[in-house]
Motif scaffolding. Structure first.
Motif, PDB file in Angstrom:
ATOM      1  N   ASP A 178      14.567 -15.867   2.511  1.00 51.68           N
ATOM      2  CA  ASP A 178      15.536 -16.378   3.477  1.00 51.68           C
ATOM      3  C   ASP A 178      16.659 -17.028   2.698  1.00 51.68           C
ATOM      4  O   ASP A 178      16.446 -17.547   1.584  1.00 51.68           O
ATOM      5  CB  ASP A 178      14.874 -17.383   4.416  1.00 51.68           C
ATOM      6  CG  ASP A 178      15.746 -17.718   5.609  1.00 51.68           C
ATOM      7  OD1 ASP A 178      16.652 -18.569   5.454  1.00 51.68           O
ATOM      8  OD2 ASP A 178      15.535 -17.138   6.689  1.00 51.68           O
ATOM      9  N   SER A 228      26.230 -17.238   1.223  1.00 47.52           N
ATOM     10  CA  SER A 228      25.246 -17.384   2.306  1.00 47.52           C
ATOM     11  C   SER A 228      25.942 -17.739   3.619  1.00 47.52           C
ATOM     12  O   SER A 228      25.571 -17.236   4.688  1.00 47.52           O
ATOM     13  CB  SER A 228      24.225 -18.452   1.938  1.00 47.52           C
ATOM     14  OG  SER A 228      23.556 -18.137   0.728  1.00 47.52           O
ATOM     15  N   TYR A 232      25.946 -15.525   7.130  1.00 47.11           N
ATOM     16  CA  TYR A 232      25.509 -16.094   8.408  1.00 47.11           C
ATOM     17  C   TYR A 232      26.621 -16.054   9.452  1.00 47.11           C
ATOM     18  O   TYR A 232      26.361 -15.813  10.640  1.00 47.11           O
ATOM     19  CB  TYR A 232      25.039 -17.532   8.200  1.00 47.11           C
ATOM     20  CG  TYR A 232      24.552 -18.189   9.468  1.00 47.11           C
ATOM     21  CD1 TYR A 232      23.315 -17.850  10.006  1.00 47.11           C
ATOM     22  CD2 TYR A 232      25.334 -19.132  10.131  1.00 47.11           C
ATOM     23  CE1 TYR A 232      22.865 -18.440  11.176  1.00 47.11           C
ATOM     24  CE2 TYR A 232      24.898 -19.721  11.299  1.00 47.11           C
ATOM     25  CZ  TYR A 232      23.660 -19.371  11.822  1.00 47.11           C
ATOM     26  OH  TYR A 232      23.218 -19.950  12.982  1.00 47.11           O
ATOM     27  N   SER A 233      27.856 -16.262   9.025  1.00 45.49           N
ATOM     28  CA  SER A 233      28.962 -16.254   9.990  1.00 45.49           C
ATOM     29  C   SER A 233      29.210 -14.866  10.562  1.00 45.49           C
ATOM     30  O   SER A 233      29.642 -14.725  11.716  1.00 45.49           O
ATOM     31  CB  SER A 233      30.236 -16.781   9.323  1.00 45.49           C
ATOM     32  OG  SER A 233      30.639 -15.917   8.273  1.00 45.49           O
ATOM     33  N   GLY A 236      24.850 -13.976  11.882  1.00 42.41           N
ATOM     34  CA  GLY A 236      24.092 -14.936  12.660  1.00 42.41           C
ATOM     35  C   GLY A 236      22.630 -15.024  12.289  1.00 42.41           C
ATOM     36  O   GLY A 236      21.843 -15.647  13.015  1.00 42.41           O
ATOM     37  N   ILE A 237      22.219 -14.416  11.172  1.00 39.64           N
ATOM     38  CA  ILE A 237      20.829 -14.452  10.729  1.00 39.64           C
ATOM     39  C   ILE A 237      20.788 -14.811   9.251  1.00 39.64           C
ATOM     40  O   ILE A 237      21.763 -14.617   8.508  1.00 39.64           O
ATOM     41  CB  ILE A 237      20.102 -13.103  10.959  1.00 39.64           C
ATOM     42  CG1 ILE A 237      20.893 -11.961  10.321  1.00 39.64           C
ATOM     43  CG2 ILE A 237      19.885 -12.850  12.431  1.00 39.64           C
ATOM     44  CD1 ILE A 237      20.243 -10.608  10.488  1.00 39.64           C
ATOM     45  N   THR A 238      19.644 -15.328   8.822  1.00 35.34           N
ATOM     46  CA  THR A 238      19.468 -15.709   7.415  1.00 35.34           C
ATOM     47  C   THR A 238      18.243 -15.062   6.772  1.00 35.34           C
ATOM     48  O   THR A 238      18.133 -15.053   5.548  1.00 35.34           O
ATOM     49  CB  THR A 238      19.307 -17.236   7.289  1.00 35.34           C
ATOM     50  OG1 THR A 238      18.171 -17.668   8.060  1.00 35.34           O
ATOM     51  CG2 THR A 238      20.558 -17.957   7.778  1.00 35.34           C
TER      52      THR A 238
END
Length: 653
Positions: A178, A228, A232-233, A236-238
Motif C-alpha cells: 500500500d 503517492s 491517490y488524487s 482515489g486508491i492506495t
C-alpha cells in the motif's frame, strides 16, 4: 518480534536499577535478529503464501520471495552487529612528560615506546628520525603535546536500538502493499540511517555526512510522497492490488497518465535512495565521511529492501492480464501487434473488448494504454542502468580515497541490478536475486577486512580510533597482515568479475539474460565497463603488495599522529595545545582557518580513547565469507537452486 524487542529494550534502558553494558546490548540485538529470522521461517508452512497473503487489511503482503529475503536481512544484520567494534575504556590518566629532540621541538615521552617500535634503532635516534620526517612533511616545527582526557567516553548503547528500528523499516518495506505502508516503512528505515551516519557526534565529518544524508534523503522522501499523492488524487486508491487492476481495465487516458506520472516520481525517489545514477552524487561523500562500520550498513541494508520493492512493483505491473506476452509478441511500425493473441483477450471484460476494438488502426493494431506504463518503467530502469555502469566506472578511476572508490563501485553494481530488473524474465530475476546475495557477501567482507586493517593502524596509536581513508594507507599491508591482505585481494578480484570467483558468475548470469532478451548494446557496455573497473581494483591490490620502506613507515606513523587531531585547541605564541589528546601541530598554521577546519575531520578519535580488539568472531566471519567467495564454484547449487525457485514462484504465483 523486532517491534516487541525494541519496546523491551527501551524499557530496560529507562529503568534506573538495570544497567546493560554495550557488549550485552549488541549481543542481545544480534540474538533478536536471529530469533526473528527463525520465526519468519515458520511462514513457509502456510500453503497460500506462494500466491501471496495479505495481512493488516491489505497494507502488507507476504510471499516466498520477501520472506526469504527478510530472513537474509536478519542474518546479515546479526553478523554486522556482532562484528561491531568494541572499545575497552582506559581509565588511567596520562601525565604528560616531554623530552627535547632539538632546539625547536619537544616530543611526548609517553608515546616513546610506540615510536621505538617503528624503528629497530635506539630510542633517541628513533625519536629524532620521526621528528625529522615530520619536519620534512611541511618544513615547519612541530610540537607534540599530550593532555589527559577530560572524560572517558564510550560508544553509546543507543546504536543497537537505532539498528533495530532501521531493520524493522527494511523488513516492512519489503512486504509493503500500500502507498501508506510503503511511505511509512521507507521513512522508518531512513531515519535510523540518518542517526547512524552521525554516530560519532564529536566528529565534524560524521556530522557533515549525517546532515547531508538527512537533507538529500528528505528530498527523495518528498518525491515519494508527491508521487503517492498524485496517484491517490487521480485514482482515489492506495492499495497496490487495486492499482494493478485499475491499470488493466481502465480506458480513460487521463487516469493512466496521472498514474504513470506518480509512479515515475516514486521510482525516481527510490533510485535516489539507492544512489543510482544520475542521482548518485550524495553517496560518495556520505560513505567517505561516515565510520566504516556504518558504511557497511549503508551499502547493504537499504538497497536490498528498496530493490525488492521495485522488483515486486515491476513484476506485478508487467504480468497484469497477460501484458508480459503482449510486450514480447513483436512490433509493427512502432506499435505492439496484438493480432495473434488468441485467448489472451478472454480474460478481458466484454466492455474492454469493445473499447480495444474502437482503438484499432487500419493495420489491426490495438493500442492498450497500460502498455505505456510498462514501457516507461522499462526505459527508466534501462537509462539509469546505463548511466550507473558508465559513471560508476569512469569516475571511480580518479578516486584516491578508498571509501569513495567503493561508493562508485556500488553505483556500478547497481547498474547491473537495474539491468536485470528492467529485463524482467524468469532468468533475469534469478540473476537479480543471485547478484543481490553475491553483492551483499562481497561488500560485507570487504568492509570487515577494511575495519580489521584499521585496527592495526589503531594499535600504533592506541589512544585513538582511526578509519582508513586513503588507498595509500594500505601500502605494504601484505607484509604486515598477509592473511587479511590476501582475503582483501580475493574480494577485490571477485568484485572485478575475475573467474572462478562468485562475482564473475553474478555478472555472467545478468549478461546472459540480457543477451537472451536482445539487449545487445547495453550488454556490450556492461562488458566494457567491467573490464575498465578492474583497473581500480587492481590498483588497490598493487598498493597492498608494495614493499614498505623505513621512510614510508615513519611517514605513515607520523601521518597517523597528525591526522588524529581535534578542533578543540588554543593557540599561544609558540605552542598549539590540544585539550583532549596527543597531537602534533605546526606552529605557523595555528591561525590558519582552513587548517582548523581540516584537523576536525577525525575528532571522534581522541574522544573514544581505549583499545579496540579484533574479536574471534570477526576473524571467523572474514574467513568464512572469503571461503564462500573462493569455493562457490565447487558447490554452487545451494544458492542457484534457491534463487531459481524464488524466481519461478514469482512468475507462477
Amino acid at each position: 518480534m523486532i517491534f516487541i524487542s525494541i519496546l523491551t529494550l527501551i524499557v530496560a534502558k529507562a529503568l534506573p536499577l538495570i544497567h546493560i553494558s554495550t557488549i550485552h546490548f549488541t549481543r542481545v540485538s544480534a540474538i533478536i535478529f536471529i530469533f526473528s529470522g527463525v520465526l519468519t521461517f515458520n511462514t513457509f508452512y502456510i500453503q497460500s503464501i506462494g500466491s501471496g497473503l495479505g495481512i493488516y487489511s491489505g497494507l502488507f503482503q507476504i510471499n516466498i520471495i520477501n520472506q526469504t529475503m527478510e530472513i537474509f536481512i536478519y542474518f546479515i544484520g546479526s553478523l554486522i552487529l556482532i562484528a561491531w567494534p568494541l572499545i575497552l575504556n582506559n581509565n588511567t590518566n596520562i601525565v604528560p612528560t616531554f623530552a627535547p629532540v632539538n632546539n625547536h621541538t619537544l616530543i611526548n615521552t609517553n608515546i616513546l615506546p610506540t615510536l621505538v617500535s617503528v624503528s629497530s634503532v635506539s630510542p633517541v635516534s628513533s625519536v629524532s628520525s620521526v621528528a625529522a620526517v615530520l619536519q620534512q612533511k611541511t618544513q615547519n616545527n612541530y610540537i607534540s603535546v599530550n593532555i589527559s582526557n577530560k572524560e572517558n567516553t564510550q560508544y553509546s548503547t543507543d546504536y543497537s536500538l537505532i539498528v533495530l528500528f532501521s531493520t524493522l523499516g527494511s523488513s516492512l518495506l519489503i512486504s509493503s502493499y500500500d502507498l501508506i505502508s510503503m511511505y511509512l516503512s521507507i521513512e522508518l528505515q531512513s531515519f535510523g540511517l540518518y542517526v547512524l551516519s552521525t554516530l560519532y557526534r564529536d566528529s565534524e565529518s560524521s556530522t557533515n555526512a549525517g546532515l547531508k544524508y538527512f537533507l538529500l534523503g528528505g528530498l527523495s522522501s518528498c518525491l515519494i510522497l508527491l508521487g503517492s499523492g498524485l496517484i491517490y488524487s487521480y485514482t482515489g486508491i492506495t492499495n497496490f492490488e487495486s492499482l494493478y487492476h485499475l491499470i488493466s481495465v481502465s480506458e480513460l487516458n487521463y487516469i493512466i497518465q496521472g498514474l504513470s506520472l506518480g509512479l515515475i516520481i516514486i521510482l525516481i525517489g527510490f533510485l535516489f535512495k539507492i544512489s543510482a545514477a544520475p542521482l548518485h552524487n550524495w553517496s560518495p561523500d556520505v560513505y567517505d565521511e561516515t565510520p566504516t562500520i556504518v558504511t557497511i550498513w549503508l551499502t547493504i541494508m537499504p538497497k536490498i529492501a528498496i530493490i525488492l520493492l521495485l522488483l515486486e512493483i515491476q513484476s506485478q505491473i508487467m504480468s497484469i492480464d497477460g501484458l508480459t506476452p503482449l510486450l514480447n509478441s513483436g512490433t509493427t511500425n512502432g506499435y505492439q501487434d496484438y493480432s495473434n493473441l488468441g485467448d489472451t483477450f478472454s480474460r478481458i471484460t466484454l466492455y474492454e473488448k469493445e473499447i480495444s476494438q474502437s482503438l484499432m488502426s487500419p493495420l489491426n493494431i490495438i493500442v492498450v494504454p497500460s502498455a505505456n506504463i510498462i514501457s516507461i518503467l522499462k526505459n527508466l530502469f534501462l537509462i539509469s542502468s546505463i548511466l550507473s555502469l558508465i559513471i560508476g566506472t569512469v569516475v571511480g578511476l580518479a578516486q584516491t580515497r578508498i571509501k569513495r572508490l567503493f561508493a562508485y563501485s556500488t553505483i556500478s553494481h547497481i547498474g547491473f541490478i537495474l539491468l536485470a530488473l528492467a529485463i524482467n524474465t524468469e532468468q533475469s530475476i534469478d540473476s537479480l536475486l543471485f547478484y543481490i546475495i553475491q553483492y551483499t557477501i562481497t561488500n560485507l567482507n570487504v568492509f570487515l577486512i577494511l575495519l580489521a586493517l584499521s585496527y592495526h593502524l589503531t594499535s600504533l596509536v592506541p589512544e585513538s580510533v582511526k578509519d582508513i581513508r586513503y588507498i595509500t594507507e594500505l601500502k605494504g599491508q601484505f607484509f604486515i597482515n598477509p592473511i587479511l591482505s590476501l582475503s582483501f585481494s580475493i574480494c577485490l578480484f571477485s568484485m572485478a568479475g575475475i573467474p572462478p570467483l562468485i562475482g564473475f558468475f553474478s555478472k555472467q548470469f545478468v549478461l546472459y539474460s540480457a543477451l537472451e532478451s536482445g539487449y545487445y548494446f547495453i550488454s556490450i557496455i556492461a562488458i566494457i565497463v567491467s573490464v575498465i573497473s578492474a583497473s581500480y581494483y587492481l590498483k588497490i591490490i598493487k598498493v597492498l603488495h608494495l614493499v614498505p620502506t623505513m621512510q614510508a613507515q615513519a611517514e605513515s606513523f607520523a601521518g597517523t599522529i597528525v591526522d588524529h587531531t581535534t578542533s578543540e585547541y588554543k593557540a599561544t605564541e609558540n605552542l598549539v595545545v590540544n585539550t583532549t589528546a596527543d597531537i602534533i601541530v605546526p606552529i605557523n598554521l595555528s591561525n590558519n582557518l582552513n587548517y582548523k577546519q581540516s584537523i576536525a575531520d577525525t575528532s571522534y578519535a581522541s574522544r573514544y580513547a581505549g583499545k579496540i580488539n579484533l574479536t574471534n568472531f570477526h576473524s571467523f566471519l572474514i574467513s568464512s565469507l572469503t571461503l564462500s567467495i573462493v569455493f562457490f564454484i565447487f558447490k554452487p547449487s545451494i544458492i542457484l537452486n534457491s534463487t531459481q525457485l524464488l524466481s519461478l514462484s514469482l512468475f507462477n504465483s
